[in-house]
Scaffold this active site. Structure first.
Site, short mmCIF file in Angstrom:
data_model
loop_
_atom_site.label_atom_id
_atom_site.label_comp_id
_atom_site.label_asym_id
_atom_site.label_seq_id
_atom_site.Cartn_x
_atom_site.Cartn_y
_atom_site.Cartn_z
CG HIS A 1 8.28 -21.62 19.70
ND1 HIS A 1 7.64 -22.34 19.13
CD2 HIS A 1 9.43 -21.84 19.37
CE1 HIS A 1 8.25 -23.15 18.28
NE2 HIS A 1 9.57 -22.88 18.19
CG ASP B 1 -2.50 -50.56 32.76
OD1 ASP B 1 -1.95 -49.73 32.73
OD2 ASP B 1 -3.97 -50.41 32.14
CD1 TRP C 1 15.24 -22.84 25.12
CD2 TRP C 1 14.66 -24.62 26.58
NE1 TRP C 1 16.06 -23.65 24.89
CE2 TRP C 1 15.74 -24.71 25.63
CE3 TRP C 1 14.26 -25.53 27.25
CZ2 TRP C 1 16.38 -26.14 25.78
CZ3 TRP C 1 14.68 -26.56 27.44
CH2 TRP C 1 15.88 -26.90 26.76
CB SER D 1 3.80 -34.82 35.46
OG SER D 1 3.69 -35.48 34.30
CB SER D 2 9.04 -35.80 33.94
OG SER D 2 8.52 -34.80 32.92
CG HIS E 1 23.55 -32.30 26.27
ND1 HIS E 1 23.66 -31.48 25.28
CD2 HIS E 1 23.80 -33.61 26.12
CE1 HIS E 1 23.87 -32.58 24.20
NE2 HIS E 1 23.95 -33.62 24.83
CD GLU F 1 14.06 -32.16 28.57
OE1 GLU F 1 14.20 -33.02 29.55
OE2 GLU F 1 13.06 -32.01 27.90
CE1 TYR G 1 22.03 -36.59 22.01
CE2 TYR G 1 23.02 -35.59 24.04
CZ TYR G 1 23.08 -35.69 22.67
OH TYR G 1 24.14 -35.33 22.03
CB SER H 1 15.02 -49.09 16.19
OG SER H 1 16.17 -48.18 16.35
CG HIS I 1 27.75 -28.90 24.12
ND1 HIS I 1 27.57 -30.30 24.07
CD2 HIS I 1 26.44 -28.58 24.15
CE1 HIS I 1 26.38 -30.61 23.87
NE2 HIS I 1 25.73 -29.65 23.98
CG HIS I 2 24.24 -26.23 25.65
ND1 HIS I 2 23.22 -25.93 24.76
CD2 HIS I 2 24.21 -27.25 25.99
CE1 HIS I 2 22.86 -27.12 24.34
NE2 HIS I 2 23.50 -27.90 24.94
CB THR J 1 24.68 -40.32 17.18
OG1 THR J 1 24.92 -39.98 18.57
CG2 THR J 1 23.45 -39.97 16.48
CE LYS K 1 20.10 -45.98 18.39
NZ LYS K 1 19.56 -46.30 19.48
NE ARG L 1 18.67 -19.11 20.67
CZ ARG L 1 19.04 -20.31 21.61
NH1 ARG L 1 20.12 -20.60 21.70
NH2 ARG L 1 17.84 -20.74 21.85
C1 HEA Z 1 10.94 -28.79 20.90
C2 HEA Z 1 10.27 -28.71 19.46
C3 HEA Z 1 10.07 -27.42 18.77
C4 HEA Z 1 9.30 -27.46 17.89
C5 HEA Z 1 8.50 -28.63 17.31
C6 HEA Z 1 9.55 -26.15 17.23
C7 HEA Z 1 8.76 -25.69 15.94
C8 HEA Z 1 8.94 -24.55 15.34
N1 HEA Z 1 9.99 -23.46 15.72
FE1 HEA Z 1 10.96 -23.67 17.44
N2 HEA Z 1 12.08 -23.52 19.02
C9 HEA Z 1 12.24 -24.22 20.13
C10 HEA Z 1 11.59 -25.73 19.87
C11 HEA Z 1 10.71 -26.08 18.89
N3 HEA Z 1 10.35 -25.37 17.82
C12 HEA Z 1 13.19 -24.12 20.98
C13 HEA Z 1 13.52 -24.78 22.24
C14 HEA Z 1 13.51 -22.67 20.89
C15 HEA Z 1 14.41 -21.81 21.63
C16 HEA Z 1 13.57 -20.98 22.43
C17 HEA Z 1 14.38 -19.84 23.31
O1 HEA Z 1 15.29 -19.21 22.42
O2 HEA Z 1 14.11 -19.74 24.27
C18 HEA Z 1 12.75 -22.36 19.80
C19 HEA Z 1 12.81 -21.10 18.86
C20 HEA Z 1 12.47 -20.94 17.75
C21 HEA Z 1 12.76 -19.65 16.90
C22 HEA Z 1 13.86 -18.78 17.20
C23 HEA Z 1 13.10 -17.34 18.13
C24 HEA Z 1 14.14 -16.37 18.53
O3 HEA Z 1 15.39 -16.82 18.79
O4 HEA Z 1 13.48 -15.44 18.84
C25 HEA Z 1 12.14 -19.62 15.71
C26 HEA Z 1 12.17 -18.77 14.62
O5 HEA Z 1 11.80 -18.89 13.57
C27 HEA Z 1 11.29 -21.15 15.75
C28 HEA Z 1 10.33 -21.25 14.70
C29 HEA Z 1 9.86 -22.37 14.88
C30 HEA Z 1 8.78 -22.90 13.72
C31 HEA Z 1 8.46 -22.12 12.61
C32 HEA Z 1 8.54 -24.29 14.08
C33 HEA Z 1 7.31 -25.07 13.27
O6 HEA Z 1 7.85 -26.40 13.28
C34 HEA Z 1 6.07 -24.91 13.98
C35 HEA Z 1 4.85 -25.58 13.04
C36 HEA Z 1 3.67 -24.77 13.28
C37 HEA Z 1 2.73 -25.44 13.75
C38 HEA Z 1 2.61 -27.26 14.12
C39 HEA Z 1 1.46 -24.68 14.15
C40 HEA Z 1 0.16 -24.93 13.32
C41 HEA Z 1 -0.84 -24.20 13.62
C42 HEA Z 1 -1.52 -23.17 12.92
C43 HEA Z 1 -1.01 -23.03 11.50
C44 HEA Z 1 -2.60 -22.45 13.35
C45 HEA Z 1 -3.74 -23.05 13.88
C46 HEA Z 1 -4.03 -22.84 15.24
C47 HEA Z 1 -4.98 -23.62 15.85
C48 HEA Z 1 -5.61 -24.78 15.63
C49 HEA Z 1 -5.21 -23.20 17.24
N4 HEA Z 1 11.63 -21.61 16.99
C1 HEA Z 2 16.96 -33.58 19.95
C2 HEA Z 2 17.70 -32.73 20.31
C3 HEA Z 2 19.16 -32.75 20.04
C4 HEA Z 2 20.00 -33.56 19.52
C5 HEA Z 2 19.88 -34.94 19.43
C6 HEA Z 2 21.31 -32.69 19.76
C7 HEA Z 2 22.53 -33.42 19.22
C8 HEA Z 2 23.51 -32.90 19.31
N1 HEA Z 2 23.95 -31.39 19.36
FE1 HEA Z 2 22.46 -29.95 19.99
N2 HEA Z 2 21.05 -28.77 20.54
C9 HEA Z 2 19.89 -29.04 20.92
C10 HEA Z 2 19.24 -30.07 20.72
C11 HEA Z 2 19.72 -31.44 20.43
N3 HEA Z 2 21.10 -31.42 19.83
C12 HEA Z 2 19.00 -27.78 21.27
C13 HEA Z 2 17.67 -27.60 21.54
C14 HEA Z 2 20.12 -26.73 21.52
C15 HEA Z 2 19.87 -25.32 21.80
C16 HEA Z 2 19.71 -25.04 23.04
C17 HEA Z 2 19.41 -23.45 23.31
O1 HEA Z 2 20.40 -22.85 23.62
O2 HEA Z 2 18.34 -22.99 23.44
C18 HEA Z 2 21.49 -27.38 21.32
C19 HEA Z 2 22.57 -26.79 21.08
C20 HEA Z 2 23.89 -27.52 21.02
C21 HEA Z 2 24.99 -26.82 21.14
C22 HEA Z 2 25.37 -25.36 21.64
C23 HEA Z 2 25.26 -24.36 20.50
C24 HEA Z 2 25.36 -23.05 21.26
O3 HEA Z 2 24.42 -22.69 21.85
O4 HEA Z 2 26.20 -22.24 21.02
C25 HEA Z 2 26.19 -27.70 20.87
C26 HEA Z 2 27.41 -27.53 20.87
O5 HEA Z 2 28.21 -28.18 20.89
C27 HEA Z 2 25.25 -28.94 20.31
C28 HEA Z 2 26.01 -30.10 19.92
C29 HEA Z 2 25.13 -31.41 19.49
C30 HEA Z 2 25.86 -32.56 19.10
C31 HEA Z 2 27.35 -32.62 18.87
C32 HEA Z 2 24.87 -33.33 19.12
C33 HEA Z 2 25.19 -35.11 18.53
O6 HEA Z 2 24.37 -35.78 19.42
C34 HEA Z 2 24.87 -35.11 17.19
C35 HEA Z 2 25.37 -36.56 16.55
C36 HEA Z 2 24.84 -36.83 15.32
C37 HEA Z 2 25.84 -36.85 14.29
C38 HEA Z 2 27.05 -36.21 14.32
C39 HEA Z 2 25.02 -37.34 13.01
C40 HEA Z 2 25.08 -38.66 12.48
C41 HEA Z 2 26.22 -39.39 12.42
C42 HEA Z 2 27.14 -39.95 11.66
C43 HEA Z 2 26.37 -40.06 10.21
C44 HEA Z 2 27.97 -40.73 11.91
C45 HEA Z 2 29.55 -40.08 11.40
C46 HEA Z 2 29.70 -38.88 11.83
C47 HEA Z 2 30.97 -38.42 12.23
C48 HEA Z 2 32.27 -39.31 12.19
C49 HEA Z 2 31.27 -36.92 12.26
N4 HEA Z 2 23.83 -28.57 20.27
CU LIG Z 3 23.87 -29.97 24.38
#
Ligand code: HEA
Ligand code: HEA
Ligand SMILES: [Cu+2]
Ligand code: CUA
Lengths: 361, 542, 294
Positions: free
Chosen positions: B84, B113, B149, B176-177, B260, B262, B264, B275, B309-310, B335, B338, B457
């Site tokens: 997933h 293009d 993942w 590809s990327s 990380h 990634e 962003y 925007s 921080h992870h 952020t 923005k 988790r």
């Molecule tokens: C990048 C984007 C992304 C998106 C969009 C989502 C979308 C969703 N994720 Fe996400 N999720 C991750 C990224 C994302 N996730 C990542 C990175 C992890 C961490 C993995 C890891 O721990 O290694 C994670 C882990 C994660 C967990 C934790 C699992 C665990 O720790 O064991 C859960 C649990 O609820 C969850 C739930 C969901 C749900 C309910 C949605 C929903 O938004 C999904 C909505 C559903 C649909 C869009 C499907 C619709 C389809 C149908 C209804 C069936 C029809 C079928 C056909 C037509 C074939 N996700």
């Molecule tokens: C689109 C993806 C995305 C984005 C944008 C962010 C944004 C941020 N993330 Fe997140 N993060 C993930 C995707 C993302 N993260 C994923 C996928 C994981 C889990 C990976 C895994 O373990 O599987 C993760 C996990 C993760 C962790 C690790 C948690 C753990 O495993 O223990 C941490 C810890 O610092 C963190 C921090 C942050 C912070 C500080 C930001 C900041 O960029 C957020 C900044 C935004 C705001 C703060 C809000 C708006 C701001 C204002 C309104 C201004 C005023 C605010 C103040 C003065 C406070 N993220």
């Molecule tokens: Cu991070």
């Protein structure tokens, strides 16, 4: 279900009630952060929703023309900067305390195994005590059957870690196979246990009681089934526990040179098997999926007993079958004898502890 | 448009492509060199992967609906979680943004293009083998990879053959990327119409330019990390094996150095889309264009120094904890800039709330919640409690689903009429939005509580006390998934089949930019000769 | 913006028409990864799939580049495209730098961090006999914490790596001579120095093969020799592979030169290959200092 004291409460909304100074610090830090974030949130989105409500075309609002202001930009860069700096300062003290493992009263080594915990009391009262702690097997069966029950479902272990109250306990973590994490929320302790490396953390529990946690780093299929149970006792109770434990250990200590009968080894081996092997190889020895069957396995039936012994001592398939070195010579001998003489396996071969000891060299 | 392309090479292959119409049949897609066709391919591919990844999410939620193992065994569960995550990140979100880049960047900067049209198609077609390998891994002996993942060593060393398939698939995706990013960088730097200076360029192009740099810098690092995993698995190296002097934590450092930035990579283009939309529906110029560019760059630069921080719970020295804590918190500042700029753009505008605007406002609101939880996680002592619990899962779905995915939807509604020449139905769009918003929060809001209460988790089964919130989350997930199926069947399909009101050249009163200077649907070839632009570089004047 | 080069039928920006090469190349790579993944897990057919995929892929690339060369020689590429090529080659090389950075990072981490840590007082709990001195084969050190690695000797900078350094540096010079010759439109001189450059590359690779044989046969230094062996062979191995690729690039450029391609104004193909070669050179200097000397 009811709340589990020291473990999760039903529909709990907040961190666990803290039992250590660090845990209360973390909790107040979290409250404080939440409040700050909420205030900012309300302010920012208050403005946004006000604008959304008032500055609509449908209300005849005409667009203004401004689109930049260096003053404003600088302002809303500096102010958030100051806010996060303040947050950082607030957290710093706790970080430093959390990492300070010096001057501990006791040191306990925690080893993560797939999928159980090993506890070795290295220093302080109780030094020398060592045991393994695994999920109570009936819980695993309940889970498999899809019929969970009990307040301590999946949190019940056979041997809890026992520590005295109000003593600084240094926990050294390591692992034998993959990374695990030793977590006890009530103490605000979570420390990865990394194979080949040691890490440490500490806690000083302020209240006797039972506290629960779980493994918090994905460690393979039974990741959800290696809970942690810490029993915090008063100083006297703890001393009593240490005495009793020492006696038990003396009684249990197997003489590695003792020569066992096949029946005795099989009986002992059955217990060892149930506690360690049955999770994967199943009680009937048939295995499942990629997990090899032991029943009718060529390796188990092989006349050369050292082959199976080698697998137990060293593991196989990159550790998919882990090494079981941590078991005692007697336990390994017993479990090998058991597998060689159970189900359809009728080899009549017997492995003695001394043979295991020799192979370890 | 004159026949500038009417050249005569000395070579003998066919000249069909000099016709100004689109090629026909399957060749049009498989042999495509047209940025719009390739963009469409990317978008369809990404949606397919969203469905597959979503289906896996639904399996996860099904199993977690109640405590006890009901449908799957823990191995399968871990496979679902891992795949997933991988499929959503690498198969759905990233390619969807590349699809947008393909469609919009040449249109927005007045280019004919992408800079390398054939390589562009190669980038796309590489996704297919990778996707096949990823999905096929479920059917390999031992099942799909189940190490999360993040593919942490040494658990990856225990995986079956599918792990290698996964690693090779990731290599291909990385290639590809990288090619896609090179294409975008070169297009933006070298193909802007005369007059389109960098500081007049639409922010979407800007955010993608910066994203492309991030990609080029970190995808090769991921490739290195998984290559080490591969050689550790099969060729006896000891990178992650302490018995030979290696270190499993080294994997984590290398992975998160990629990981990380990634995240962003998955949010910056979303900022670009937002925007574009906010000013269009506020009928007011974007507030603080320059500071938006600087903020985006700052986020990108900071993203390279926060990765650990992870890893707060791996046991870093206290100085490491503090450094990464401060650095991470700093990201809140740009952020925030923005967010404030968007709000200031709305302020005293003349707003209307067509579907794209709803998604954009929804994005700002819900993404910020995810940002704030990120900030809370960035506090090392607090993260000690929350790391690897459902709080993290809640955090990243707030930023990824309500962030990246919502922005993608916003973009589809905003530019969809330009792509297809057909207006979507406002009613359906709004239903999709409100349904998604509500179900999204039902799904993921309770996860904050689960995390605070300590539910780890990647757990196939959990203590009974966590049951209610999990049940709620599962119900929400089904609802959210159904909303997306609704979106496809009732919004996307009709638009693709050309059913609906014909879209005007510029459907949005307040929209600005070169994409609105070409007819709807955008013709196969646009801007073959560089257009002459007015001083704001938003209008073609000759 | 400056003059649009639109003369002589050169389009403002050439956009190729539909092409089957990208999809074919992807198909080839599909068989490559399918085969590779199966082969290393012991499925014999994987090797055939891998080979077939490589053939499809290489054949496609050959045709693809053929198209590009024809377009280029046919005058389709304006100066603007030339700039595109420059940008793209630069950023491609940058991505390669980051790939090497991952492995240099691993070496850094192992030397500065994990190996010393495995030998520190805390870790005596786990590895009581381990003496951590890098390289882990130095006097008084044990080759690996668990004692699972056989004793080995490390590879010093003398003589082969130093010879190789000289070879690569010389090849940089000869390449530059060739470039200047091309700029002066002295074709046969260009070709001569290009052949010398290619030859230097081949000799470098020959020495590296010899060095590896020496490592395996005499030093007992293998890929499996703990973290030292892992980083040593992966870094030098990937570098060697890049030398090989760079050498091929130069070779094809040379062949194109003999066919009359390129002139003093229009020779980005030449320069791109040269940039790549210099990049490989610089990586080698890094290796030479960090892996062999330090
Ligand atoms: C990048 C984007 C992304 C998106 C969009 C989502 C979308 C969703 N994720 Fe996400 N999720 C991750 C990224 C994302 N996730 C990542 C990175 C992890 C961490 C993995 C890891 O721990 O290694 C994670 C882990 C994660 C967990 C934790 C699992 C665990 O720790 O064991 C859960 C649990 O609820 C969850 C739930 C969901 C749900 C309910 C949605 C929903 O938004 C999904 C909505 C559903 C649909 C869009 C499907 C619709 C389809 C149908 C209804 C069936 C029809 C079928 C056909 C037509 C074939 N996700
Ligand atoms: C689109 C993806 C995305 C984005 C944008 C962010 C944004 C941020 N993330 Fe997140 N993060 C993930 C995707 C993302 N993260 C994923 C996928 C994981 C889990 C990976 C895994 O373990 O599987 C993760 C996990 C993760 C962790 C690790 C948690 C753990 O495993 O223990 C941490 C810890 O610092 C963190 C921090 C942050 C912070 C500080 C930001 C900041 O960029 C957020 C900044 C935004 C705001 C703060 C809000 C708006 C701001 C204002 C309104 C201004 C005023 C605010 C103040 C003065 C406070 N993220
Ligand atoms: Cu991070
Ligand atoms: Cu042990 Cu998870």
């Amino acid at each position: 279900v009811n709340d589990l004291p020291g473990g999760p409460a039903v529909n709990q909304l907040d961190l666990h009630p803290p039992v250590t100074q660090i845990a209360s610090d973390v909790q107040s830090l979290h409250y404080w952060l939440m409040v700050v974030c909420l205030i900012i949130f309300v302010l920012v989105f208050g403005v946004m929703f006000y604008s959304i409500l008032k500055h609509r075309k449908s209300l005849g609002h005409k667009p203004a023309n401004f689109h930049e202001s260096v003053t404003v930009e600088i302002l809303w860069t500096i102010v958030p900067f100051l806010i996060v700096t303040a947050m950082g300062f607030a957290a710093t003290k706790t970080v430093v305390q959390q990492k300070d493992t010096s001057n501990a009263d006791m040191t306990i080594k925690v080893t993560g195994y797939q999928w159980k915990w090993g506890y070795d009391y290295l220093k302080g009262e109780g030094e020398g005590i060592a045991f393994l702690s695994a999920l109570d097997p009936t819980q695993r069966e309940l889970s498999d059957a899809g019929k969970p029950q009990g307040d301590n479902y999946l949190l019940k272990v056979d041997n809890p870690l026992v520590v005295p109250v109000d003593k600084k306990i240094r926990i050294i973590t390591t692992a034998s196979d993959v990374i695990h994490a030793w977590m006890v929320p009530a103490f605000a302790v979570k420390q990865d246990a990394i194979p080949g490396f040691v890490r440490d953390t500490w806690f000083k529990a302020q209240k006797p009681g039972d506290y629960y946690g779980q493994c918090a780093e994905l460690c393979g299929k039974e990741h959800a089934y290696m809970p942690i149970h810490v029993k915090v006792l008063s100083a006297e109770d703890y001393s009593k526990w240490v005495d009793a434990e020492k006696k038990k250990m003396a009684a249990k200590a197997d003489d590695p040179n003792k020569v066992w009968t096949q029946e005795a080894l099989v009986a002992r081996g059955e217990k060892v098997y149930a506690a360690n092997c049955a999770v994967c190889h199943k009680a009937d020895g048939k295995g499942a999926g990629p997990i090899k069957a032991l029943d009718a396995s060529a390796l188990v039936l092989d006349a050369d007993k050292t082959k199976q012994l080698g697998v137990l001592l060293n593991g196989q398939n990159n550790g998919a079958m882990p090494a079981w070195k941590q078991l005692s010579d007697t336990e390994i001998a017993a479990v090998i004898t058991y597998t060689k003489n159970s189900w359809s396996n009728k080899t009549g071969q017997v492995m003695q502890p001394s043979e295991v000891a020799a192979a370890r060299k | 448009m004159s026949a500038v392309l009417d050249h005569h090479g000395a070579h003998g292959h066919d000249h069909d492509h000099h016709d100004h119409g689109a090629p026909h049949g399957w060749r049009r897609w498989v042999f495509a060199t047209n940025h719009k066709d390739i963009g469409t391919l990317y978008l369809l591919f990404a949606f397919t992967m969203l469905m597959i990844g979503g289906l896996l999410a639904l399996f996860i939620r099904l199993e977690l609906f109640q405590p006890g193992l009901q449908y799957f065994n823990p191995e399968q569960f871990n496979q679902f979680t891992t795949m997933h995550g991988l499929i959503m990140v690498f198969g759905a979100i990233m390619p969807a943004f590349v699809g947008f880049a393909n469609w919009m960047i040449p249109l927005q900067i007045g280019a004919s293009d992408m800079a390398f049209a054939r390589m562009n198609n190669f980038s796309f077609w590489l996704m297919i083998p990778a996707a096949i390998m990823l999905v096929a891994s479920f059917f390999m002996p031992g099942g799909a990879p189940a190490a999360g993942w993040t593919l942490y060593a040494p658990l990856t060393l225990q995986m079956g053959p599918s792990m290698d398939a996964g690693i090779f698939a990731m290599h291909i995706l990385g290639a590809s990327s990288i090619m896609g990013s090179i294409n975008i960088i070169v297009t933006v730097l070298n193909m802007r119409a005369p007059g389109m200076t960098l500081m007049k360029m639409p922010l979407f192009a800007w955010t993608w330019l910066i994203t492309a740099y991030l990609l080029i810098a970190v995808m090769p690092v991921l490739a290195g990390a998984i290559t080490m995993t591969l050689t550790d698995r099969h060729f006896g190296t000891n990178f992650f094996n302490p018995a030979g002097g290696g270190d499993p934590i080294m994997y984590q450092h290398i992975f998160w150095f990629f990981g990380h930035p990634e995240v962003y990579i998955m949010i910056l283009p979303a900022f670009g889309i937002i925007s574009a939309i906010i000013p269009a529906f506020a009928r007011k110029k974007l507030f603080g264009y320059t500071s938006m560019v600087y903020a985006t760059s700052s986020i990108a630069i900071l993203s390279f120094i926060v990765w650990a921080h992870h890893m707060y719970t791996t046991g870093m020295p206290v100085t490491g904890q503090l450094f990464f804590m401060y650095a991470t918190m700093l990201i809140a500042v740009p952020t925030g800039v923005k967010i404030f700029n968007w709000v200031a753009t709305m302020w005293k505008g003349s707003m209307t709330f067509e579907t794209p605007m709803l998604w954009a406002v929804g994005f700002i609101f819900v993404f910020s919640m995810g940002g704030f939880t990120g900030l809370i996680l960035s506090m090392a002592p607090v993260d000690q409690q929350l790391q690897d619990t459902y709080y993290v899962v809640a955090h990243f779905h707030y930023v990824l689903v309500a962030g990246s995915l919502f922005a993608l939807f916003a973009g589809v509604y905003y530019w969809g009429p330009k792509w297809t020449g057909v207006m979507y139905s406002e009613f359906r769009g709004k239903l999709h939005f409100w349904g998604s918003l509500i179900f999204f929060n039902i799904t993921f809001f309770p996860m904050h509580f689960l995390g605070l209460a300590g539910m780890p988790r990647r757990y196939a089964d959990y203590p009974m006390q966590f049951a209610d919130f999990n049940a709620i989350a599962s119900v929400g997930a089904l609802g959210f998934g159904l909303m997306q199926v609704y979106f496809f069947v009732f919004v996307v399909l009709p638009m693709m089949m050309g059913k609906g009101e014909k879209a005007p050249q510029k459907p949005w009163e307040g929209a600005e930019g070169l994409e609105w200077e070409v007819p709807s649907p955008a013709p196969f070839h646009t801007f073959e000769n560089p257009p002459k632009l007015d001083v704001t570089a938003t209008k073609v004047i000759g | 913006m400056s003059a649009v080069s639109n003369h002589g039928g050169t389009p403002y920006y050439f956009v190729p028409g539909p092409s089957r090469h990208p999809a074919m190349a992807a198909l080839g790579l599909f068989f490559v990864i399918l085969g590779a993944g199966q082969w290393i897990n012991g499925a014999g057919w994987g090797a055939y799939s891998l080979a077939a995929g490589m053939i499809i892929w290489l054949a496609t690339l050959y045709q693809w580049f053929g198209d590009a060369i024809r377009e280029s020689e046919g005058g389709q590429y304006s100066d603007r495209i030339d700039v595109s090529f420059r940008w793209s080659m630069s950023w491609f090389i940058f991505s390669e730098v980051m790939f090497f950075a991952a492995f240099f990072g691993a070496l850094y981490w192992a030397r500065v961090h994990s190996v010393p840590m495995l030998g520190n007082i805390d870790h005596q709990l786990l590895w009581p006999d381990f003496k951590a001195i890098w390289p882990s084969a130095a006097a008084g050190a044990t080759a690996s914490p668990a004692g699972t690695v056989d004793a080995f000797s490390t590879m010093g900078p003398w003589p082969i790596p130093t010879i190789n350094t000289a070879l690569l540096l010389t090849s940089g010079v000869t390449l530059t001579i060739a470039h200047h010759a091309l700029l002066a439109d002295k074709r046969s001189k260009t070709i001569f120095w290009m052949w010398i450059t290619v030859l230097l590359g081949v000799v470098f690779l020959g020495f590296q093969v010899y060095e590896y044989m020496h490592a395996y046969n005499d030093l007992n230094l293998k890929l499996t020799s703990g973290i030292y062996g892992s980083t040593f062979f992966m870094l030098t191995g990937f570098h060697g592979f890049h030398v090989f690729v760079g050498m091929l690039m130069l070779l094809f450029i040379t062949l194109r030169l003999t066919k009359g391609h390129f002139n003093s104004k229009h020779h980005f193909g030449f320069e791109g290959a040269a940039w790549y070669w210099h990049f490989v050179d610089v990586v080698w200097l890094g290796l030479y200092l960090i892996v062999y000397w330090m």
